[in-house]
Design a protein around this motif. Structure first.
Motif, mmCIF file in Angstrom:
data_model
loop_
_atom_site.group_PDB
_atom_site.id
_atom_site.type_symbol
_atom_site.label_atom_id
_atom_site.label_comp_id
_atom_site.label_asym_id
_atom_site.label_seq_id
_atom_site.Cartn_x
_atom_site.Cartn_y
_atom_site.Cartn_z
ATOM 1 N N ASP A 77 0.834 -1.218 0.000
ATOM 2 C CA ASP A 77 0.000 0.000 0.000
ATOM 3 C C ASP A 77 0.861 1.259 0.000
ATOM 4 O O ASP A 77 0.538 2.269 -0.665
ATOM 5 C CB ASP A 77 -0.926 0.003 1.213
ATOM 6 C CG ASP A 77 -2.014 -1.040 1.115
ATOM 7 O OD1 ASP A 77 -2.608 -1.366 2.158
ATOM 8 O OD2 ASP A 77 -2.272 -1.515 -0.005
ATOM 9 N N ARG A 109 0.323 3.480 8.702
ATOM 10 C CA ARG A 109 -1.126 3.462 8.427
ATOM 11 C C ARG A 109 -1.705 4.868 8.491
ATOM 12 O O ARG A 109 -2.609 5.207 7.720
ATOM 13 C CB ARG A 109 -1.827 2.547 9.431
ATOM 14 C CG ARG A 109 -1.478 1.067 9.239
ATOM 15 C CD ARG A 109 -2.340 0.170 10.134
ATOM 16 N NE ARG A 109 -1.941 -1.213 9.985
ATOM 17 C CZ ARG A 109 -1.050 -1.823 10.758
ATOM 18 N NH1 ARG A 109 -0.471 -1.154 11.753
ATOM 19 N NH2 ARG A 109 -0.741 -3.086 10.563
ATOM 20 N N ALA A 110 -1.196 5.698 9.405
ATOM 21 C CA ALA A 110 -1.664 7.087 9.483
ATOM 22 C C ALA A 110 -1.326 7.833 8.195
ATOM 23 O O ALA A 110 -2.131 8.638 7.689
ATOM 24 C CB ALA A 110 -1.027 7.786 10.684
ATOM 25 N N ASN A 113 -3.793 6.720 5.583
ATOM 26 C CA ASN A 113 -5.093 7.361 5.815
ATOM 27 C C ASN A 113 -5.078 8.819 5.348
ATOM 28 O O ASN A 113 -6.040 9.311 4.760
ATOM 29 C CB ASN A 113 -5.459 7.292 7.296
ATOM 30 C CG ASN A 113 -5.783 5.880 7.749
ATOM 31 O OD1 ASN A 113 -6.164 5.043 6.929
ATOM 32 N ND2 ASN A 113 -5.627 5.608 9.029
ATOM 33 N N MET A 114 -3.960 9.504 5.623
ATOM 34 C CA MET A 114 -3.837 10.897 5.192
ATOM 35 C C MET A 114 -3.835 10.986 3.670
ATOM 36 O O MET A 114 -4.485 11.863 3.082
ATOM 37 C CB MET A 114 -2.549 11.496 5.748
ATOM 38 C CG MET A 114 -2.317 12.959 5.361
ATOM 39 S SD MET A 114 -0.720 13.575 5.936
ATOM 40 C CE MET A 114 0.392 12.628 4.880
ATOM 41 N N GLN A 116 -5.201 8.874 1.563
ATOM 42 C CA GLN A 116 -6.548 8.601 1.075
ATOM 43 C C GLN A 116 -7.461 9.808 1.263
ATOM 44 O O GLN A 116 -8.276 10.131 0.383
ATOM 45 C CB GLN A 116 -7.113 7.383 1.802
ATOM 46 C CG GLN A 116 -6.423 6.076 1.426
ATOM 47 C CD GLN A 116 -6.807 4.931 2.339
ATOM 48 O OE1 GLN A 116 -7.620 5.108 3.249
ATOM 49 N NE2 GLN A 116 -6.220 3.757 2.114
ATOM 50 N N ALA A 117 -7.323 10.493 2.400
ATOM 51 C CA ALA A 117 -8.121 11.701 2.638
ATOM 52 C C ALA A 117 -7.767 12.783 1.634
ATOM 53 O O ALA A 117 -8.636 13.509 1.137
ATOM 54 C CB ALA A 117 -7.896 12.202 4.067
#
Length: 471
Positions: A77, A109-110, A113-114, A116-117
């Motif tokens: 990822d 993972r953070a 997530n960032m 993806q945002a």
């Protein structure tokens, strides 16, 4: 087959935190040293089979649950995310990323997530842009917008041109105290350029026209004396500073030749402003008269607009002036000029906030209006606004009308004569203004024209307030 070493430091640390154990306590239960456990948790040592068996026995867990089976997916990822053009300048090896996922999986993972945002926000903005483009309100960034952004990201200060204009001003002062006469003499002595004042009154007549072969600079008599002086200094920029103008425009890497040419005009204008309002003398006088626009304009033989614009450029290192924002607004609320050395951001699309005092200036010609305002980010400003109306050359010759807006953060207000009788400490005296309705988060604005883009709306069919929705 070579045995795969297992690095599961994050899982071991999570297990210890779950049981509220110190490293020494957990190491004791596993019959290993505290330093060894510390190295395992920081992925400096791999976990041996004997330690895995101890973990399973002491904490009654499935060994498989400790295996970092998702580290491969996490690594994949990350590789996919970093393939995004947004990160094209980053060169991270698979080895570096593998170490990162093993030592800091939570941070990895953070990051995902960032990312993806960010992608979702980009898709949302693309939808907005598409809607505006379909409505004809927005097209690709224009050359003028590109150049505007160039000056904005340079703090509206170009050091080499500023100092060159200041040096020319010193030369002109030795020729004649009257800057118009000094410029006329300088142009002829240095470049054999003659000045001709055109009597043409049509609004189609050019303000300035230069004919290189004849070495003739034609200026319009319709324009004010300060405008003619500015255009003469502008022409000197092209006669003497062309290599510098080209260098600066080329370094900006504009996407079109049109943008580069518009930038050269803007740079020549900057040089002209630095010539007629030289930095040190102008900045010092501004402090002496506490930024009184009318006194400054009269002293330098300049227009209010030239003075206000110049105040927004005083960003020389070691000699910065009060950080001002400056804008020129037409009667429809469109901003035709904008520069800001403050946090205040102007709307890129659509009209400006109707509560801003720039709009009221059209109703009070000849006056300088004051406003204590607060933007949605909580920053407070002292805002000045005045209408400027170029004198018409005749009854049938239209003259444009604009409002000039100038302001600074309220913490600098004591340096302005306009704040002398204002109570800047009274919170209720500050009017709530925004940037543009489409991006303004204020839910209680009585003047809202359209709902904000990023907020879901709630509509009550049985109740109506000033606006027919809440968010």
């Amino acid at each position: 087959m070579r045995e795969r070493k297992l690095f599961i430091g994050q899982n071991i640390r999570s297990l210890r935190d779950k049981h509220e154990l110190t490293q020494a306590e957990m190491a004791g239960r596993l019959s290993i040293s505290t330093s060894y456990l510390n190295q395992i948790e920081n992925n400096q040592r791999h976990v041996t089979a004997s330690v895995l068996l101890s973990l399973a026995e002491v904490f009654s867990i499935d060994i498989a649950s400790l295996s970092d089976n998702d580290s491969g997916r996490l690594l994949a990822d990350l590789l996919e995310a970093l393939a995004d053009p947004l990160f094209k300048a980053e060169q991270l090896s698979a080895r570096d990323l593998k170490t990162f996922t093993q030592t800091s999986p939570v941070v990895a993972r953070a990051f995902l997530n960032m990312h993806q945002a960010l992608r979702r926000a980009g898709e949302r903005l693309a939808q907005i842009d598409d809607s505006l483009e379909r409505s004809g309100a927005l097209s690709e960034l224009t050359p003028y917008e590109e150049v505007r952004d160039f000056f904005h990201y340079n703090d509206n200060y170009i050091d080499s041109l500023d100092r060159a204009g200041e040096a020319l001003a010193q030369t002109l002062s030795r020729i004649d105290r009257d800057i118009y006469q000094a410029l006329t003499q300088y142009l002829f002595d240095q470049h054999q350029v003659r000045i001709y004042i055109s009597e043409e009154i049509s609004h189609h007549a050019p303000i300035r026209r230069y004919e290189p072969e004849q070495k003739l600079l034609t200026l319009s008599k319709v324009q004010s004396a300060s405008s003619r002086v500015f255009q003469m200094a502008h022409q000197i920029a092209f006669l003497e500073q062309s290599p510098n103008l080209d260098r600066i425009a080329n370094q900006a890497n504009f996407r079109s030749p049109e943008a580069a040419d518009i930038c050269r005009i803007g740079l020549a204008n900057y040089f002209a402003g630095a010539t007629i309002l030289p930095y040190e003398r102008f900045a010092g006088f501004a402090v002496d008269v506490r930024h009184d626009l009318q006194i400054m304009a009269r002293h330098f033989g300049a227009s209010i607009e030239q003075v206000a614009h110049r105040l927004s450029t005083l960003q020389r290192a070691g000699r910065k002036g009060v950080p001002f924002f400056f804008a020129r607004v037409d009667q429809a609320g469109n901003i035709t000029k904008r520069h800001s050395a403050t946090k205040l951001q102007f709307a890129r699309f659509g009209s400006t906030c109707p509560l801003w005092n720039a709009h009221a200036a059209f109703e009070a010609p000849g006056r300088i209006l004051r406003q204590k305002a607060e933007t949605p980010d909580g920053v407070r400003y002292l805002c000045l606004a005045t209408e400027v109306n170029n004198e018409s050359a005749g009854f049938n010759v239209p003259a444009p009308r604009y409002a000039l807006a100038l302001g600074c953060e309220i913490k600098h207000a004591a340096q302005l004569v306009y704040a002398d009788d204002l109570d800047v400490g009274k919170e209720s005296a500050f009017e709530a203004i925004g940037v543009s309705c489409r991006i303004c988060p204020r839910s209680d604005c009585h003047q809202r024209a359209v709902p904000p883009l990023q907020h879901p709306l709630s509509v009550d069919l049985n109740e109506r307030a000033t606006i027919p929705y809440t968010f």
